[in-house]
Design an enzyme around this catalytic site. Structure first.
Site, PDB file in Angstrom:
ATOM      1  CG  ASP A  49      -8.050   4.040   2.237  1.00  0.00           C
ATOM      2  OD1 ASP A  49      -8.884   3.585   1.414  1.00  0.00           O
ATOM      3  OD2 ASP A  49      -8.152   5.165   2.745  1.00  0.00           O
ATOM      4  CE  LYS A 100      -2.932   2.719   3.033  1.00  0.00           C
ATOM      5  NZ  LYS A 100      -3.556   2.815   4.357  1.00  0.00           N
TER       6      LYS A 100
END
Length: 219
Positions: free
Chosen positions: A145, A126
């Protein structure tokens, strides 16, 4: 909801078209001036709101503006600055470890591949995707997210709760040119309209195409 990959691709195209119209400016919410500052801010954002991160990074970057400066900082100095954030000791350790590796292995310059970035302390897929996409325009993957996970499920683009599987699902149905901006726009959408505990569905520009998976029917 959408059984075939072609149906999901069609849905994804509708989603990105409406997101682009409603959120024409797709920007990262973390304040930064350099790629290094973006990486540091993203590490700090784990299990923490961007607003809280933005409240401490001006002090952090004034004292430690680059990898060399942060690598030379002490644990106590960094902890003092980021103490208001959750897991501040681990985050301070990761920040210093990241900076030290960047200096020692990469001569102070951030690597530009996902494979190299995830070798840095505190950096997973991420975080690497955020840096590569936002700082360098490299579509290495899709940032997943909490907003992207939740809303992508509502929209029927994935059935998983696992970030790695969600990323693969989204990469399979989204046009690659939308990988970077999709996450930025969906995060803005999650904060302004598709709010977790009180979604404003009747105000949502995606309502007509949103199957609202898992939500109660609108009255």
């Amino acid at each position: 909801m959408f059984e075939s990959i072609d149906a999901k691709k069609k849905q994804a195209r509708k989603v990105v078209t409406r997101l682009r119209k409603h959120y024409p400016v797709a920007e990262c919410a973390l304040h930064h001036e350099t790629p290094f500052q973006l990486l540091a801010a993203t590490i700090l954002s784990a299990q923490c709101t961007d607003e809280r991160v933005n409240s401490v990074t001006p002090i952090l970057f004034e004292k430690f503006p680059d990898a060399e400066a942060l690598a030379a900082g002490t644990q106590a100095q960094v902890e003092k600055i980021v103490k208001s954030l959750g897991f501040f000791r681990a985050k301070a350790t990761n920040l210093r470890g990241m900076a030290q590796r960047v200096v020692e292995v990469y001569d102070g310059e951030l690597p530009r591949t996902l494979e190299e970035l995830i070798t840095l302390p505190g950096v997973g897929r991420k975080t690497a995707n955020v840096l590569l996409g936002t700082a360098y325009g490299i579509a290495s993957g899709v940032v997943v997210d909490t907003h992207v996970r939740r809303i992508s499920n509502l929209l029927g683009l994935t059935e998983s709760q696992n970030p790695d599987i969600i990323e693969r699902d989204l990469m399979a149905v989204l046009p690659k040119k939308e990988w970077i901006t999709y996450s930025h726009r969906l995060i803005h959408h999650g904060r302004q309209i598709c709010i977790a505990r009180r979604p404003k569905c009747t105000e949502c520009p995606l309502l007509k195409i949103c199957p609202r998976v898992g939500l109660d029917p609108l009255e």
